[in-house]
Write a protein that holds these residues in place. Structure first.
Motif, mmCIF file in Angstrom:
data_model
loop_
_atom_site.group_PDB
_atom_site.id
_atom_site.type_symbol
_atom_site.label_atom_id
_atom_site.label_comp_id
_atom_site.label_asym_id
_atom_site.label_seq_id
_atom_site.Cartn_x
_atom_site.Cartn_y
_atom_site.Cartn_z
ATOM 1 N N THR A 1 -5.055 9.049 2.690
ATOM 2 C CA THR A 1 -6.420 8.532 2.654
ATOM 3 C C THR A 1 -6.483 7.084 3.127
ATOM 4 O O THR A 1 -7.353 6.709 3.920
ATOM 5 C CB THR A 1 -6.999 8.654 1.231
ATOM 6 N N THR A 2 -5.551 6.253 2.655
ATOM 7 C CA THR A 2 -5.539 4.837 3.029
ATOM 8 C C THR A 2 -5.348 4.665 4.532
ATOM 9 O O THR A 2 -6.060 3.884 5.173
ATOM 10 C CB THR A 2 -4.423 4.090 2.264
ATOM 11 N N GLY B 1 1.484 -3.539 5.620
ATOM 12 C CA GLY B 1 0.454 -4.316 4.931
ATOM 13 C C GLY B 1 -0.471 -3.473 4.081
ATOM 14 O O GLY B 1 -0.904 -3.895 3.010
ATOM 15 N N LEU B 2 -0.763 -2.257 4.537
ATOM 16 C CA LEU B 2 -1.698 -1.390 3.824
ATOM 17 C C LEU B 2 -1.116 -0.715 2.596
ATOM 18 O O LEU B 2 -1.823 -0.448 1.630
ATOM 19 C CB LEU B 2 -2.217 -0.298 4.766
ATOM 20 N N LEU B 3 0.181 -0.384 2.641
ATOM 21 C CA LEU B 3 0.732 0.512 1.620
ATOM 22 C C LEU B 3 1.526 -0.177 0.521
ATOM 23 O O LEU B 3 1.995 0.500 -0.393
ATOM 24 C CB LEU B 3 1.586 1.594 2.280
ATOM 25 N N LYS B 4 1.674 -1.470 0.563
ATOM 26 C CA LYS B 4 2.348 -2.132 -0.555
ATOM 27 C C LYS B 4 1.283 -2.559 -1.578
ATOM 28 O O LYS B 4 1.134 -3.714 -1.916
ATOM 29 C CB LYS B 4 3.226 -3.293 -0.092
ATOM 30 N N VAL C 1 4.386 -0.593 -9.907
ATOM 31 C CA VAL C 1 5.058 -1.373 -8.861
ATOM 32 C C VAL C 1 4.876 -0.638 -7.546
ATOM 33 O O VAL C 1 5.075 0.575 -7.477
ATOM 34 C CB VAL C 1 6.568 -1.547 -9.144
ATOM 35 N N ALA C 2 4.495 -1.381 -6.517
ATOM 36 C CA ALA C 2 4.402 -0.833 -5.164
ATOM 37 C C ALA C 2 5.114 -1.807 -4.243
ATOM 38 O O ALA C 2 4.732 -2.973 -4.174
ATOM 39 C CB ALA C 2 2.942 -0.681 -4.754
ATOM 40 N N GLU C 3 6.158 -1.330 -3.569
ATOM 41 C CA GLU C 3 6.887 -2.264 -2.716
ATOM 42 C C GLU C 3 7.355 -1.622 -1.416
ATOM 43 O O GLU C 3 7.707 -0.450 -1.372
ATOM 44 C CB GLU C 3 8.054 -2.902 -3.447
ATOM 45 N N TYR C 4 7.320 -2.443 -0.401
ATOM 46 C CA TYR C 4 7.874 -2.088 0.898
ATOM 47 C C TYR C 4 9.390 -2.209 0.788
ATOM 48 O O TYR C 4 9.901 -3.144 0.186
ATOM 49 C CB TYR C 4 7.322 -3.049 1.945
ATOM 50 N N VAL C 5 10.131 -1.276 1.383
ATOM 51 C CA VAL C 5 11.592 -1.279 1.304
ATOM 52 C C VAL C 5 12.218 -1.677 2.633
ATOM 53 O O VAL C 5 12.971 -2.644 2.710
ATOM 54 C CB VAL C 5 12.135 0.088 0.832
#
Length: 130
Positions: free
Chosen positions: A14-15, A84-87, A99-103
């Motif tokens: 969706t995002t 940028g959108l998914l973290k 917690v939401a983080e880019y790996v």
């Protein structure tokens, strides 16, 4: 109870679509003759932490970018937008993202000699609502 990775996958889909990534070409199943560039929501895993006091999961998911422009500029630009959108801590029915983080992002050329590919990976810690 549903697997939290399904809820995360839906929120990612969706995002990306709402942001107009690849003009909404976000696929679970790629058409036979896709228009490039496009994105697929890829592999992942869910690791549980059900210790009796609370239910939680770690959800790891990858997003793939597919491009056919010369070099990597298009794939890297799209991968940066996705990063940028998914973290972000999504609102998920039945779950809470704590917690939401880019790996990481990996860039590669596919064996077909035409397609550039980026794999953007994310990690989400999910608390299960009761």
């Amino acid at each position: 109870m549903s697997d939290p990775s399904l809820a995360v996958q839906g929120a990612i889909n969706t995002t990306l679509r709402n942001a107009g990534i690849c003009q909404g070409r976000v696929y679970d199943r790629v058409p036979a003759k896709p228009t490039f560039p496009y994105v697929t929501i890829g592999e992942g895993d869910t690791v549980g932490d059900d210790n009796g006091c609370f239910d939680a999961s770690e959800v790891n998911l990858s997003v793939h970018v597919w491009s056919r422009t010369v070099g990597f500029p298009e794939a890297k630009t799209i991968a940066g937008q996705i990063r940028g959108l998914l973290k972000t801590e999504f609102a998920l029915p039945g779950f809470n993202v704590s917690v939401a983080e880019y790996v990481t992002t990996r860039y590669m050329r596919d064996p077909d000699g035409l397609t550039n590919h980026a794999v953007v990976e994310f990690r989400y810690l999910i608390d299960h609502d009761h």
